[in-house]
Design a protein around this motif. Structure first.
Motif, PDB file in Angstrom:
ATOM      1  N   UNK A 106       0.839  -1.199   0.000  1.00 45.91           N
ATOM      2  CA  UNK A 106       0.000   0.000   0.000  1.00 45.91           C
ATOM      3  C   UNK A 106       0.871   1.245   0.000  1.00 45.91           C
ATOM      4  N   UNK A 107       0.235   2.355  -0.348  1.00 45.21           N
ATOM      5  CA  UNK A 107       0.914   3.636  -0.211  1.00 45.21           C
ATOM      6  C   UNK A 107       0.606   4.204   1.162  1.00 45.21           C
ATOM      7  N   UNK A 108       0.979   5.460   1.373  1.00 45.59           N
ATOM      8  CA  UNK A 108       0.796   6.079   2.683  1.00 45.59           C
ATOM      9  C   UNK A 108      -0.665   6.231   3.090  1.00 45.59           C
ATOM     10  N   UNK A 109      -1.566   6.233   2.113  1.00 47.41           N
ATOM     11  CA  UNK A 109      -2.993   6.324   2.427  1.00 47.41           C
ATOM     12  C   UNK A 109      -3.631   4.944   2.537  1.00 47.41           C
ATOM     13  N   UNK A 110      -2.815   3.913   2.585  1.00 47.03           N
ATOM     14  CA  UNK A 110      -3.290   2.530   2.667  1.00 47.03           C
ATOM     15  C   UNK A 110      -4.099   2.119   1.449  1.00 47.03           C
ATOM     16  N   UNK A 158      -0.840  -3.642   6.889  1.00 45.40           N
ATOM     17  CA  UNK A 158      -0.070  -2.510   6.361  1.00 45.40           C
ATOM     18  C   UNK A 158      -0.397  -1.228   7.129  1.00 45.40           C
ATOM     19  N   UNK A 159      -1.660  -1.054   7.499  1.00 42.96           N
ATOM     20  CA  UNK A 159      -2.069   0.134   8.243  1.00 42.96           C
ATOM     21  C   UNK A 159      -1.393   0.195   9.609  1.00 42.96           C
ATOM     22  N   UNK A 160      -1.193  -0.965  10.223  1.00 46.10           N
ATOM     23  CA  UNK A 160      -0.485  -1.007  11.500  1.00 46.10           C
ATOM     24  C   UNK A 160       0.960  -0.540  11.336  1.00 46.10           C
ATOM     25  N   UNK A 161       1.585  -0.939  10.215  1.00 43.15           N
ATOM     26  CA  UNK A 161       2.969  -0.501   9.993  1.00 43.15           C
ATOM     27  C   UNK A 161       3.027   1.002   9.725  1.00 43.15           C
ATOM     28  N   UNK A 162       2.017   1.534   9.048  1.00 44.55           N
ATOM     29  CA  UNK A 162       1.939   2.989   8.855  1.00 44.55           C
ATOM     30  C   UNK A 162       1.761   3.675  10.206  1.00 44.55           C
ATOM     31  N   UNK A 163       0.869   3.148  11.017  1.00 42.98           N
ATOM     32  CA  UNK A 163       0.621   3.721  12.339  1.00 42.98           C
ATOM     33  C   UNK A 163       1.879   3.680  13.198  1.00 42.98           C
ATOM     34  N   UNK A 164       2.588   2.563  13.163  1.00 45.09           N
ATOM     35  CA  UNK A 164       3.803   2.417  13.978  1.00 45.09           C
ATOM     36  C   UNK A 164       4.851   3.453  13.614  1.00 45.09           C
ATOM     37  N   UNK A 165       4.978   3.726  12.305  1.00 42.02           N
ATOM     38  CA  UNK A 165       5.967   4.703  11.854  1.00 42.02           C
ATOM     39  C   UNK A 165       5.643   6.089  12.400  1.00 42.02           C
ATOM     40  N   UNK A 166       4.394   6.516  12.275  1.00 41.26           N
ATOM     41  CA  UNK A 166       4.074   7.904  12.616  1.00 41.26           C
ATOM     42  C   UNK A 166       3.652   8.088  14.070  1.00 41.26           C
ATOM     43  N   UNK A 167       3.205   7.008  14.709  1.00 39.04           N
ATOM     44  CA  UNK A 167       2.918   7.124  16.141  1.00 39.04           C
ATOM     45  C   UNK A 167       4.215   7.316  16.916  1.00 39.04           C
ATOM     46  N   UNK A 168       5.319   6.769  16.356  1.00 41.39           N
ATOM     47  CA  UNK A 168       6.612   6.939  17.019  1.00 41.39           C
ATOM     48  C   UNK A 168       7.077   8.373  16.971  1.00 41.39           C
TER      49      UNK A 168
END
Length: 368
Positions: A84-88, A358-368
């Motif tokens: 996915x891209x950044x917008x999932x 994939x959304x979890x990996x996006x969340x992990x990146x930006x939640x950090x």
């Protein structure tokens, strides 16, 4: 701040300030490095500009192709993977049968699937999300217990990272699907909601106060193990008796349908066919499952009070057979104003589960 643009953009700075509670100066300060890093962009002058008291405010949007993410849903029989891209938004998808259920086999299969997925995105892909059914310690990257894989205390994130050289996040599959709905689906803008899944197991993810709830032990929302039958109810794989999952999972439904029909070879498709064909005994099995699901959902709503409940999962193929019983038990058991909580049915294909990873990996990146 970034997640506000990601989930609600394009959005102007004053609206970001209103949603986040930050000052205009703080928003401007936070936005600048994200624009410089290529994660955000200001839409061209004249495109959706919003006139205010001063100069026009131009909406900010996420640059979806700035980075890509891999998501893999792990089942007992196959892997479902997406890029996915950044917008999932899914750019590529692929399925692969697992070569076996041992940890070594599944890890090797995940690595092989990752290599096949979207090679053209590889240079800008650094993060991999994995979703697995069962008890998952997301911070530690450990699958503590997965009944369908037969795993206990598997350091999956570490093992897969070693094979793929990607940053790996592991999450329970239902919680991962809930993150996708929170950021990109039914949950956008909702302070609280619940996602329940019906199928091989009965799962539930909870968002309260805008945050996914894991609980002190990481198993919050496990309505599949809410007891809804007396102490002599059917045994559950978790070791207890009378759980929702012991009555309403696919395995439970098929087992009881075989018993009442006298057909030991009956599968789920056959049970559905018999029920649709008017077999009263098999229909009663689905009705009992629906009642159990409805009671479990009502218990969760009474305890947590979400604004809405989304019901999904592969078991929706049989939803018409137990919808009436789910809704009847759900409505009857709700307390007071909780009866206004809507129950939204949303069928999702298997690729959506991988998109959740994939959304979890996006969340992990930006939640950090």
């Amino acid at each position: 701040m970034f997640t506000t643009v990601l989930t609600r953009g394009p959005v102007v700075r004053p609206e970001i300030a209103r949603i986040t509670g930050l000052s205009s100066a703080a928003v401007t300060k936070a936005v600048k490095p994200m624009i410089e890093a290529g994660y955000l962009e200001e839409l061209p002058q004249g495109e959706r500009a919003v006139e205010g008291a001063g100069r026009p405010a131009y909406p900010l949007a996420v640059r979806a192709d700035r980075e890509f993410f891999v998501g893999v849903k792990v089942t007992a029989d196959e892997l479902i993977g997406v890029v996915t891209d950044l917008r999932a938004q899914v750019r590529d998808a692929h399925r692969m049968a697992v070569s076996g259920r041992s940890v070594e086999q599944v890890v090797a299969d995940i690595a092989a699937l990752v290599r096949e997925l979207g090679p053209e995105y590889a240079e800008r892909t650094h993060h991999l999300g994995l979703s697995v059914s069962g008890d998952v310690d997301r911070p530690g990257g450990v699958v503590r217990y997965s009944p369908f894989l037969g795993w206990h205390d598997v350091p999956l994130a570490e093992l897969v990272a070693g094979e793929t050289a990607l940053m790996v996040t592991v999450e329970n599959d239902v919680k991962a699907l809930t993150v996708a709905e929170q950021w990109f689906g039914e949950g956008v803008g909702a302070d609280s909601f619940a996602l329940a899944t019906v199928g091989v197991g009965i799962g539930c993810g909870l968002v309260v106060g805008g945050r996914l709830v894991a609980g002190g032990y990481g198993v919050a929302g496990e309505i599949g193990h809410v007891p809804v039958a007396a102490g002599d109810g059917p045994a559950c794989h978790c070791g207890a008796r009378g759980c929702v999952e012991a009555i309403a999972s696919e395995e439970a439904i098929v087992g009881r349908a075989r018993a009442v029909s006298g057909d030991p070879a009956l599968d789920m498709a056959g049970a559905i066919e018999r029920a649709h064909g008017g077999d009263a005994a098999v229909r009663a099995v689905f009705a009992e499952a629906g009642q159990a699901i409805g009671l479990g959902l009502a218990a969760m709503v009474n305890l947590v009070g979400p604004e809405r409940v989304v019901v999904s999962g592969e078991g929706l193929a049989a939803y018409d057979l137990f919808e009436e019983d789910i809704r009847a038990a759900f409505t009857t058991q709700l307390f007071g104003a909780a009866a206004r909580c809507p129950l939204v049915v949303r069928p999702l294909p298997w690729e959506e589960w991988a998109r959740g990873a994939a959304s979890v990996s996006i969340q992990s990146l930006f939640a950090a």
